[in-house]
Design an enzyme around this catalytic site. Structure first.
Site, PDB file in Angstrom:
ATOM      1  CG  ASP A  27      72.371 -59.115   2.721  1.00  0.00           C
ATOM      2  OD1 ASP A  27      71.239 -58.885   2.253  1.00  0.00           O
ATOM      3  OD2 ASP A  27      72.969 -58.328   3.476  1.00  0.00           O
ATOM      4  CB  SER A  65      66.567 -57.775 -17.884  1.00  0.00           C
ATOM      5  OG  SER A  65      66.119 -58.680 -18.852  1.00  0.00           O
ATOM      6  CG  ASP A 100      85.947 -51.819  -9.351  1.00  0.00           C
ATOM      7  OD1 ASP A 100      86.398 -52.774  -8.685  1.00  0.00           O
ATOM      8  OD2 ASP A 100      86.663 -51.005  -9.954  1.00  0.00           O
ATOM      9  CG  ASN A 101      79.964 -51.935 -12.087  1.00  0.00           C
ATOM     10  OD1 ASN A 101      79.998 -50.803 -11.615  1.00  0.00           O
ATOM     11  ND2 ASN A 101      80.416 -52.218 -13.292  1.00  0.00           N
ATOM     12  CG  ASP A 142      71.465 -50.490   6.803  1.00  0.00           C
ATOM     13  OD1 ASP A 142      70.556 -49.645   6.871  1.00  0.00           O
ATOM     14  OD2 ASP A 142      71.458 -51.424   5.976  1.00  0.00           O
TER      15      ASP A 142
END
Length: 370
Positions: free
Chosen positions: A44, A58, A156-157, A325
């Protein structure tokens, strides 16, 4: 996702009786490699990015996609342009990581197998797994680079771009069958594999599942995603007779029910029908655990039980991506010390509640679960 003290009668997941507190049990009887996971390891890569970066590739601000050719350069560019954090990721590895965090001591409770590349990201992933006290034994090859998942944060995205790459290249004969690796499989008493790995190495899953069944150990699996239930249902149903604990959420359960022609959309009925599917090891009744976000968790074994999820203020929710998870990781942390089902679910709800307050599948230094 956090649990009240459930009021249902206690139902043992394992056949052994225990009277000790979890801490005593953990330190006295848990040995390294008691828990085994196998799946798709991803590094990650988390970074706060700008809108120009999203537009270049995009990307929508809030989305989850698999990387296509146009995204291949993204993983190197994000590292060069922005301050990044690295974490050992991928669904199964996340769950093993959470279970270890919940248990704390001893280290290396969880073994993890998966495939990575011989590259810089692979080296970082090995380091991060070690920091999380996971005993990771990766199959390393140089045909494909290490799998990565970029979390591109704007405000916040969070836009997730996953490149499975090497994770798709796991080989039973090159890794699982090796004597020193198979010995680690034999050491475990609880096994967990997310459904995503059904797309990679069915033969590896079946070898582990059969070992668990023949030795009366616990084999756990997750439906993982609607597309697994729909497009990989033949693989899934080859493994199902060996599954002792089946996890899923409401959307996965609905797709599973549709594909298996259960002729119901009622989650309790779905749990009942999934529990009753044929099973090889008849010494253990299958347990089906279905989550529904903020709504009650449904567990079906001999009887049906529901567990209330503790309320959380929506403004405290940062990121729900790791909730599933974390739920499994919390559940496994109690399952591996032979706790009853209500305690397993309570730990599952606690772990998920911690994770959804943070970005990514990350956690504080120590849990305060009682």
């Amino acid at each position: 996702m956090a649990s009240d003290e459930p009021k249902a009668k206690k139902q043992k997941v394992s056949e052994e009786k225990t009277t000790e507190s979890p801490t005593k049990k953990t330190q006295a009887e848990l040995s390294p490699n008691s828990l085994f996971g196998m799946g798709n390891p991803l590094l990650d890569i988390i970074a706060v990015v700008d809108k120009d970066f999203l537009e270049t590739y995009s990307l929508k601000p809030n989305d989850q996609i698999l990387a296509e050719d146009q995204h291949k350069a993204l993983f190197e560019e994000i590292v060069k342009k922005f301050h990044v954090e690295y974490h050992a990721g991928g669904a199964t590895q996340n769950s093993i990581k959470i279970a270890q965090w919940m248990i704390q001591e001893p280290h290396n409770i969880g073994t993890f197998f998966g495939c990575i590349g011989k590259d810089k990201f692979g080296d970082i992933l090995k380091k991060k797994a070690k920091e999380a006290h996971i005993d990771a034994h990766y199959y390393e090859q140089d045909d494909e680079p290490t799998g990565t998942c970029a979390a591109c944060i704007t405000g916040d995205n969070r836009s997730l771009v996953a490149n499975l790459a090497a994770a798709n290249c796991y080989k039973k004969d090159k890794h699982l069958d090796l004597e020193e690796n198979w010995k680690l499989v034999e050491k475990a008493k609880v096994y967990y594999i997310a459904g995503f790995f059904l797309t990679v190495s069915l033969e590896s899953i079946l070898k582990v599942a059969k070992h668990a069944s023949e030795n009366n150990k616990l084999f756990c699996m997750n439906l993982s995603a609607p597309f697994i239930c729909q497009f990989f249902k033949e693989n899934l149903m080859q493994v199902m007779p060996y599954v002792d604990v089946l996890f899923g959420n409401e959307t996965e359960a609905a797709m599973f029910a549709k594909e298996q022609e259960f002729e119901t959309e009622d989650i309790k009925e779905i749990a009942k029908k999934a529990q009753a599917l044929p099973k090889v090891n008849t010494k253990r009744k299958r347990i089906v655990v279905l989550t529904q976000g903020k709504d009650e968790t449904v567990c079906q074994s001999d009887t049906l039980e529901t567990f209330t999820v503790l309320k959380i203020d929506p403004k405290d929710i940062v990121d729900t991506n790791g909730a599933g998870d974390a739920f499994v990781g919390g559940f496994l942390s109690e399952l591996v010390i032979d706790k009853p089902m209500d305690q397993c679910v309570k730990a599952a709800h606690y772990a998920a509640n911690v994770i959804i307050r943070r970005a990514g599948c990350t956690f504080p230094e120590k849990p305060d679960f009682k």
